[in-house]
Design a protein around this motif. Structure first.
Motif, PDB file in Angstrom:
ATOM      1  N   ALA A  40       0.813  -1.226   0.000  1.00  9.81           N
ATOM      2  CA  ALA A  40       0.000   0.000   0.000  1.00  9.81           C
ATOM      3  C   ALA A  40       0.843   1.272   0.000  1.00  9.81           C
ATOM      4  O   ALA A  40       0.403   2.317   0.447  1.00  9.81           O
ATOM      5  CB  ALA A  40      -0.992   0.011   1.156  1.00  9.81           C
ATOM      6  N   TYR A  41       2.073   1.204  -0.505  1.00  5.84           N
ATOM      7  CA  TYR A  41       2.947   2.384  -0.511  1.00  5.84           C
ATOM      8  C   TYR A  41       2.361   3.543  -1.309  1.00  5.84           C
ATOM      9  O   TYR A  41       2.417   4.686  -0.866  1.00  5.84           O
ATOM     10  CB  TYR A  41       4.324   2.043  -1.080  1.00  5.84           C
ATOM     11  CG  TYR A  41       5.138   1.100  -0.239  1.00  5.84           C
ATOM     12  CD1 TYR A  41       5.010   1.062   1.150  1.00  5.84           C
ATOM     13  CD2 TYR A  41       6.049   0.241  -0.817  1.00  5.84           C
ATOM     14  CE1 TYR A  41       5.765   0.207   1.917  1.00  5.84           C
ATOM     15  CE2 TYR A  41       6.811  -0.619  -0.058  1.00  5.84           C
ATOM     16  CZ  TYR A  41       6.665  -0.640   1.312  1.00  5.84           C
ATOM     17  OH  TYR A  41       7.417  -1.481   2.072  1.00  5.84           O
ATOM     18  N   LEU A  42       1.822   3.260  -2.478  1.00  6.54           N
ATOM     19  CA  LEU A  42       1.295   4.339  -3.321  1.00  6.54           C
ATOM     20  C   LEU A  42       0.114   5.059  -2.664  1.00  6.54           C
ATOM     21  O   LEU A  42       0.160   6.283  -2.510  1.00  6.54           O
ATOM     22  CB  LEU A  42       0.908   3.806  -4.700  1.00  6.54           C
ATOM     23  CG  LEU A  42       0.330   4.828  -5.668  1.00  6.54           C
ATOM     24  CD1 LEU A  42       1.356   5.909  -5.989  1.00  6.54           C
ATOM     25  CD2 LEU A  42      -0.119   4.132  -6.947  1.00  6.54           C
ATOM     26  N   PRO A  43      -0.942   4.358  -2.235  1.00  4.82           N
ATOM     27  CA  PRO A  43      -2.039   5.091  -1.610  1.00  4.82           C
ATOM     28  C   PRO A  43      -1.634   5.790  -0.311  1.00  4.82           C
ATOM     29  O   PRO A  43      -2.097   6.903  -0.044  1.00  4.82           O
ATOM     30  CB  PRO A  43      -3.115   4.027  -1.368  1.00  4.82           C
ATOM     31  CG  PRO A  43      -2.469   2.718  -1.575  1.00  4.82           C
ATOM     32  CD  PRO A  43      -1.264   2.942  -2.412  1.00  4.82           C
ATOM     33  N   VAL A  44      -0.760   5.187   0.474  1.00  3.31           N
ATOM     34  CA  VAL A  44      -0.325   5.823   1.721  1.00  3.31           C
ATOM     35  C   VAL A  44       0.427   7.119   1.426  1.00  3.31           C
ATOM     36  O   VAL A  44       0.154   8.165   2.015  1.00  3.31           O
ATOM     37  CB  VAL A  44       0.547   4.863   2.561  1.00  3.31           C
ATOM     38  CG1 VAL A  44       1.252   5.598   3.690  1.00  3.31           C
ATOM     39  CG2 VAL A  44      -0.299   3.732   3.124  1.00  3.31           C
ATOM     40  N   ARG A  45       1.364   7.082   0.479  1.00  3.98           N
ATOM     41  CA  ARG A  45       2.126   8.285   0.157  1.00  3.98           C
ATOM     42  C   ARG A  45       1.214   9.387  -0.377  1.00  3.98           C
ATOM     43  O   ARG A  45       1.345  10.555  -0.018  1.00  3.98           O
ATOM     44  CB  ARG A  45       3.212   7.949  -0.877  1.00  3.98           C
ATOM     45  CG  ARG A  45       4.103   9.112  -1.261  1.00  3.98           C
ATOM     46  CD  ARG A  45       5.110   9.440  -0.170  1.00  3.98           C
ATOM     47  NE  ARG A  45       4.602  10.482   0.698  1.00  3.98           N
ATOM     48  CZ  ARG A  45       5.019  10.688   1.951  1.00  3.98           C
ATOM     49  NH1 ARG A  45       5.924   9.926   2.480  1.00  3.98           N
ATOM     50  NH2 ARG A  45       4.522  11.647   2.678  1.00  3.98           N
ATOM     51  N   LEU A  46       0.260   9.018  -1.247  1.00  8.68           N
ATOM     52  CA  LEU A  46      -0.654  10.009  -1.813  1.00  8.68           C
ATOM     53  C   LEU A  46      -1.587  10.592  -0.758  1.00  8.68           C
ATOM     54  O   LEU A  46      -1.890  11.786  -0.783  1.00  8.68           O
ATOM     55  CB  LEU A  46      -1.448   9.401  -2.967  1.00  8.68           C
ATOM     56  CG  LEU A  46      -0.625   9.063  -4.217  1.00  8.68           C
ATOM     57  CD1 LEU A  46      -1.462   8.275  -5.211  1.00  8.68           C
ATOM     58  CD2 LEU A  46      -0.061  10.311  -4.854  1.00  8.68           C
ATOM     59  N   LEU A  47      -2.023   9.777   0.203  1.00  8.10           N
ATOM     60  CA  LEU A  47      -2.838  10.284   1.308  1.00  8.10           C
ATOM     61  C   LEU A  47      -2.030  11.224   2.198  1.00  8.10           C
ATOM     62  O   LEU A  47      -2.499  12.296   2.578  1.00  8.10           O
ATOM     63  CB  LEU A  47      -3.381   9.126   2.147  1.00  8.10           C
ATOM     64  CG  LEU A  47      -4.574   8.376   1.572  1.00  8.10           C
ATOM     65  CD1 LEU A  47      -4.787   7.061   2.310  1.00  8.10           C
ATOM     66  CD2 LEU A  47      -5.830   9.225   1.632  1.00  8.10           C
TER      67      LEU A  47
END
Length: 66
Positions: A40-47
């Motif tokens: 979940a690196y992408l959604p976490v970073r974007l959040l």
């Protein structure tokens, strides 16, 4: 783990060059579905960056998301 605690634990998360390229394609205030997310690196970073309002992160295996 509650979402806020999960996000706090990943504040210093740096994306790989591949995920950085994908992140640049996401529009501001988008809703994101990351199917096969792994960790979940992408959604976490974007959040964390305030780029998206909502995300669904899904993976077949439970381990990477725990």
């Amino acid at each position: 783990m509650p979402l806020f605690s999960f996000l706090e634990a990943h504040m210093e998360l740096t994306l790989t060059p591949r995920l950085t390229a994908v992140a640049r394609l996401v529009h501001q205030a988008a809703h994101l579905a990351d199917v096969g997310t792994d960790h979940a690196y992408l959604p976490v970073r974007l959040l964390l960056d305030g780029r998206i309002e909502y995300a669904i992160a899904a993976d077949l295996r439970e381990g990477p998301l725990s």
